[in-house]
Design an enzyme around this catalytic site. Structure first.
Site, PDB file in Angstrom:
ATOM      1  N   HIS A   1       0.803  -1.169  -0.116  1.00  0.00           N
ATOM      2  CA  HIS A   1      -0.081  -0.101   0.023  1.00  0.00           C
ATOM      3  C   HIS A   1       0.901   1.172  -0.188  1.00  0.00           C
ATOM      4  O   HIS A   1       0.244   2.288   0.034  1.00  0.00           O
ATOM      5  CB  HIS A   1      -0.952   0.042   1.245  1.00  0.00           C
ATOM      6  CG  HIS A   1      -0.143   0.209   2.620  1.00  0.00           C
ATOM      7  ND1 HIS A   1       0.076  -0.896   3.206  1.00  0.00           N
ATOM      8  CD2 HIS A   1      -0.002   1.307   3.178  1.00  0.00           C
ATOM      9  CE1 HIS A   1       0.644  -0.213   4.428  1.00  0.00           C
ATOM     10  NE2 HIS A   1       0.451   0.741   4.390  1.00  0.00           N
TER      11      HIS A   1
HETATM   12  C1  UD1 Z   1      -2.527   5.373   5.770  1.00  0.00           C
HETATM   13  C2  UD1 Z   1      -1.148   5.992   6.303  1.00  0.00           C
HETATM   14  C3  UD1 Z   1      -0.007   4.856   5.936  1.00  0.00           C
HETATM   15  C4  UD1 Z   1      -0.303   3.727   6.809  1.00  0.00           C
HETATM   16  C5  UD1 Z   1      -1.659   3.245   6.260  1.00  0.00           C
HETATM   17  C6  UD1 Z   1      -2.185   1.926   6.966  1.00  0.00           C
HETATM   18  C7  UD1 Z   1      -0.600   8.285   6.052  1.00  0.00           C
HETATM   19  C8  UD1 Z   1      -0.164   9.635   5.302  1.00  0.00           C
HETATM   20  N1  UD1 Z   1      -0.648   7.338   5.572  1.00  0.00           N
HETATM   21  O1  UD1 Z   1      -2.062   4.891   4.274  1.00  0.00           O
HETATM   22  O2  UD1 Z   1       1.128   5.550   6.925  1.00  0.00           O
HETATM   23  O3  UD1 Z   1       0.572   2.601   6.571  1.00  0.00           O
HETATM   24  O4  UD1 Z   1      -2.585   4.060   6.243  1.00  0.00           O
HETATM   25  O5  UD1 Z   1      -3.069   1.007   6.149  1.00  0.00           O
HETATM   26  O6  UD1 Z   1      -1.338   8.721   7.072  1.00  0.00           O
HETATM   27  N2  UD1 Z   1      -9.314   4.349   1.044  1.00  0.00           N
HETATM   28  C9  UD1 Z   1     -10.562   3.711   1.059  1.00  0.00           C
HETATM   29  N3  UD1 Z   1     -11.320   3.308   2.481  1.00  0.00           N
HETATM   30  C10 UD1 Z   1     -10.715   3.549   3.286  1.00  0.00           C
HETATM   31  C11 UD1 Z   1      -9.395   4.038   3.472  1.00  0.00           C
HETATM   32  C12 UD1 Z   1      -8.832   4.507   2.266  1.00  0.00           C
HETATM   33  O7  UD1 Z   1     -10.972   3.489  -0.050  1.00  0.00           O
HETATM   34  O8  UD1 Z   1     -11.179   3.161   4.493  1.00  0.00           O
HETATM   35  C13 UD1 Z   1      -8.708   4.651  -0.168  1.00  0.00           C
HETATM   36  C14 UD1 Z   1      -9.082   6.034  -0.588  1.00  0.00           C
HETATM   37  O9  UD1 Z   1      -9.123   6.115  -1.849  1.00  0.00           O
HETATM   38  C15 UD1 Z   1      -7.710   6.763   0.002  1.00  0.00           C
HETATM   39  C16 UD1 Z   1      -6.508   5.994  -0.130  1.00  0.00           C
HETATM   40  O10 UD1 Z   1      -7.154   4.588   0.111  1.00  0.00           O
HETATM   41  O11 UD1 Z   1      -7.555   8.024  -0.644  1.00  0.00           O
HETATM   42  C17 UD1 Z   1      -5.380   6.040   0.835  1.00  0.00           C
HETATM   43  O12 UD1 Z   1      -6.030   6.302   2.131  1.00  0.00           O
HETATM   44  P1  UD1 Z   1      -5.153   7.094   3.082  1.00  0.00           P
HETATM   45  O13 UD1 Z   1      -5.693   7.039   4.698  1.00  0.00           O
HETATM   46  O14 UD1 Z   1      -5.110   8.752   2.787  1.00  0.00           O
HETATM   47  O15 UD1 Z   1      -3.614   6.522   3.213  1.00  0.00           O
HETATM   48  P2  UD1 Z   1      -3.264   4.911   3.111  1.00  0.00           P
HETATM   49  O16 UD1 Z   1      -2.607   4.643   2.011  1.00  0.00           O
HETATM   50  O17 UD1 Z   1      -4.167   4.110   3.768  1.00  0.00           O
HETATM   51  N1  UDP Z   2      -3.659  -6.438   8.363  1.00  0.00           N
HETATM   52  C1  UDP Z   2      -4.888  -6.909   8.477  1.00  0.00           C
HETATM   53  N2  UDP Z   2      -5.389  -7.262   7.500  1.00  0.00           N
HETATM   54  C2  UDP Z   2      -5.093  -6.987   6.161  1.00  0.00           C
HETATM   55  C3  UDP Z   2      -3.513  -6.244   6.195  1.00  0.00           C
HETATM   56  C4  UDP Z   2      -3.077  -6.106   7.559  1.00  0.00           C
HETATM   57  O1  UDP Z   2      -5.438  -7.150   9.731  1.00  0.00           O
HETATM   58  O2  UDP Z   2      -5.657  -7.519   5.201  1.00  0.00           O
HETATM   59  C5  UDP Z   2      -3.070  -6.004   9.758  1.00  0.00           C
HETATM   60  C6  UDP Z   2      -1.428  -6.500   9.863  1.00  0.00           C
HETATM   61  O3  UDP Z   2      -1.564  -7.750  10.314  1.00  0.00           O
HETATM   62  C7  UDP Z   2      -0.954  -5.428  10.775  1.00  0.00           C
HETATM   63  C8  UDP Z   2      -1.603  -4.295  10.422  1.00  0.00           C
HETATM   64  O4  UDP Z   2      -2.844  -4.517   9.712  1.00  0.00           O
HETATM   65  O5  UDP Z   2      -1.363  -5.730  12.082  1.00  0.00           O
HETATM   66  C9  UDP Z   2      -0.665  -3.224   9.612  1.00  0.00           C
HETATM   67  O6  UDP Z   2      -1.646  -2.297   8.909  1.00  0.00           O
HETATM   68  P1  UDP Z   2      -0.934  -1.902   7.282  1.00  0.00           P
HETATM   69  O7  UDP Z   2      -0.106  -2.645   6.826  1.00  0.00           O
HETATM   70  O8  UDP Z   2      -2.166  -1.115   6.751  1.00  0.00           O
HETATM   71  O9  UDP Z   2      -0.099  -0.514   8.072  1.00  0.00           O
HETATM   72  P2  UDP Z   2       1.315  -0.154   8.385  1.00  0.00           P
HETATM   73  O10 UDP Z   2       1.574  -1.084   9.495  1.00  0.00           O
HETATM   74  O11 UDP Z   2       2.252  -0.247   7.328  1.00  0.00           O
HETATM   75  O12 UDP Z   2       1.181   1.484   8.918  1.00  0.00           O
END
Ligand code: UD1
Ligand code: UDP
Length: 365
Positions: A205
């Site tokens: 991601h």
């Molecule tokens: C965010 C965090 C990242 C973290 C990740 C965990 C920041 C800058 N990034 O990244 O550090 O590792 O969460 O998973 O804070 N979206 C959906 N549904 C949701 C959430 C997101 O469709 O419930 C889609 C939207 O199109 C959105 C995109 O995902 O624009 C990105 O979501 P966003 O929360 O901005 O960043 P992540 O890539 O999820």
């Molecule tokens: N995770 C989950 N389901 C998924 C993918 C990740 O439960 O489909 C859990 C994973 O085991 C870990 C956490 O989500 O506990 C990590 O989240 P993510 O990778 O989104 O964020 P990051 O740690 O990179 O910020």
């Protein structure tokens, strides 16, 4: 003592769960409220975790949703400020390194609230990632810095943080893992998915890996080449799903557990933990998964140039591979060449980090 805990995204729910439990079980009467910023909002990215982890629903959901960095950070700050003033806690607790973390820490500090940062001091040195900026800024203004390892303490000391603000307590994400591993194994997710042979898992991601269609296609190809005829279960993050759809990359995916990338929706915590616990290899660009695989003893290939969690390389099972396709294939071969069960669990990743944090907060009240 009144604690206000902030969550916003998937990994935050996992980190805050043991803290809420420890605060509620503590001999001191903590009053705890939970604010969800709404940065993640899909049921599979948010609501499902409350059910899986037994977290009570948030007291307040700010509902900020998605947006650019400035927009998202500003929206959280604007929505959080009145909630904070109304709640008037003794401590605001933020976790991790996401936009919600920084936005709430900044809002609270400017209003002279005490801010505690859990998972402080991690540094990748890569200022091109939003998380590194969030980490540095949040640590700079937080009053209590709770760290997961001694390298994080050293990072903070190097940045001039006084020692009395730094507390090495262990890893709350691993508290959650240890608590839920038996139930996760019992859920037998591999069997339910129809997998009856060695498999890998994949999550992606990071913007640098998934926002550009060509980069993502090259990575998926490299993972496919590296894993050969193994099934690779791939719970697809919504950010990655949107590139796959926009750039027509569905040809890389399959919807059954044959050889190749078996795409599924983002999974609940218990199922995903159980899946990783039984995997031969994990390929990921996640932060938290580097830690979880280290404790599970499952080889992990991390598709990033640098990690903010070097202890997972030094002591755990992590191989940092970047995102060059040749290096990714070589790292997957190296990971598959390693035994499952290798690596060692870092110091204090013992299931009791949240209790230590709550004890420290109680002492200082
Ligand atoms: C965010 C965090 C990242 C973290 C990740 C965990 C920041 C800058 N990034 O990244 O550090 O590792 O969460 O998973 O804070 N979206 C959906 N549904 C949701 C959430 C997101 O469709 O419930 C889609 C939207 O199109 C959105 C995109 O995902 O624009 C990105 O979501 P966003 O929360 O901005 O960043 P992540 O890539 O999820
Ligand atoms: N995770 C989950 N389901 C998924 C993918 C990740 O439960 O489909 C859990 C994973 O085991 C870990 C956490 O989500 O506990 C990590 O989240 P993510 O990778 O989104 O964020 P990051 O740690 O990179 O910020």
């Amino acid at each position: 003592m009144k604690l206000l805990c902030v969550v916003g995204v998937r990994p935050n729910f996992i980190k805050v769960a043991p803290l809420l439990a420890a605060a509620r079980a503590h001999r001191h009467p903590f009053e705890v409220s939970l604010v969800h910023t709404g940065q993640h909002y899909d049921k599979r990215m948010s609501g499902a975790f409350f059910a899986d982890l037994g977290i009570p629903p948030p007291d307040i959901d700010l509902g900020v949703g998605s947006g650019g960095h400035a927009q998202q950070t500003a929206r959280v700050m604007m929505a959080f400020e009145p909630v904070l003033l109304e709640s008037d806690p003794d401590v605001v607790v933020v976790v991790g390194d996401v936009n919600s973390t920084l936005a709430c820490a900044l809002t609270a500090k400017k209003l002279h609230y005490r801010v505690s940062h859990i998972e402080a001091g991690l540094r990748s040195g890569d200022m091109a990632t939003p998380e590194e900026i969030n980490r540095i800024c949040t640590d700079a203004i937080s009053d209590d810095l709770f760290t997961t390892d001694r390298m994080a303490d050293a990072n903070l000391a190097r940045e001039g943080v006084p020692g009395e603000r730094i507390h090495f307590v262990g890893n709350v994400m691993i508290d959650t893992l240890i608590r839920h591993l038996p139930a996760a194994r019992d859920a037998r997710i591999a069997e339910r998915l129809g997998i009856n042979r060695p498999y890998a898992t994949l999550t992606l991601h990071r913007p640098t890996n998934v926002d550009d269609g060509e980069t993502l296609a090259a990575l998926l190809e490299a993972v496919l080449a590296g894993t050969g005829d193994m099934p690779v279960v791939f719970p697809v993050h919504p950010r990655t799903r949107s590139t796959i759809e926009r750039c027509g990359l569905t040809r890389f995916l399959r919807d059954d557990p044959g050889p190749g990338l078996f795409a599924v929706e983002p999974m609940g915590y218990l199922d995903f933990l159980g899946l990783n616990a039984g995997a031969r290899l994990v390929v990921t660009d996640s932060g938290g998964l580097q830690e979880e695989t280290s404790v599970l003893g499952v080889p992990c290939v991390t598709l990033r140039e640098r990690t903010e969690r070097p202890i997972t390389v030094q002591q755990g099972t992590n191989i940092v591979a970047g995102n060059d396709p040749g290096r990714v294939r070589a790292a997957i071969a190296e990971g598959l060449g390693r035994e499952v069960g290798g690596g060692q669990t870092p110091e204090l990743w013992d299931g009791h980090a949240a209790e230590r944090i709550v004890d420290i907060l109680a002492e200082r009240s």
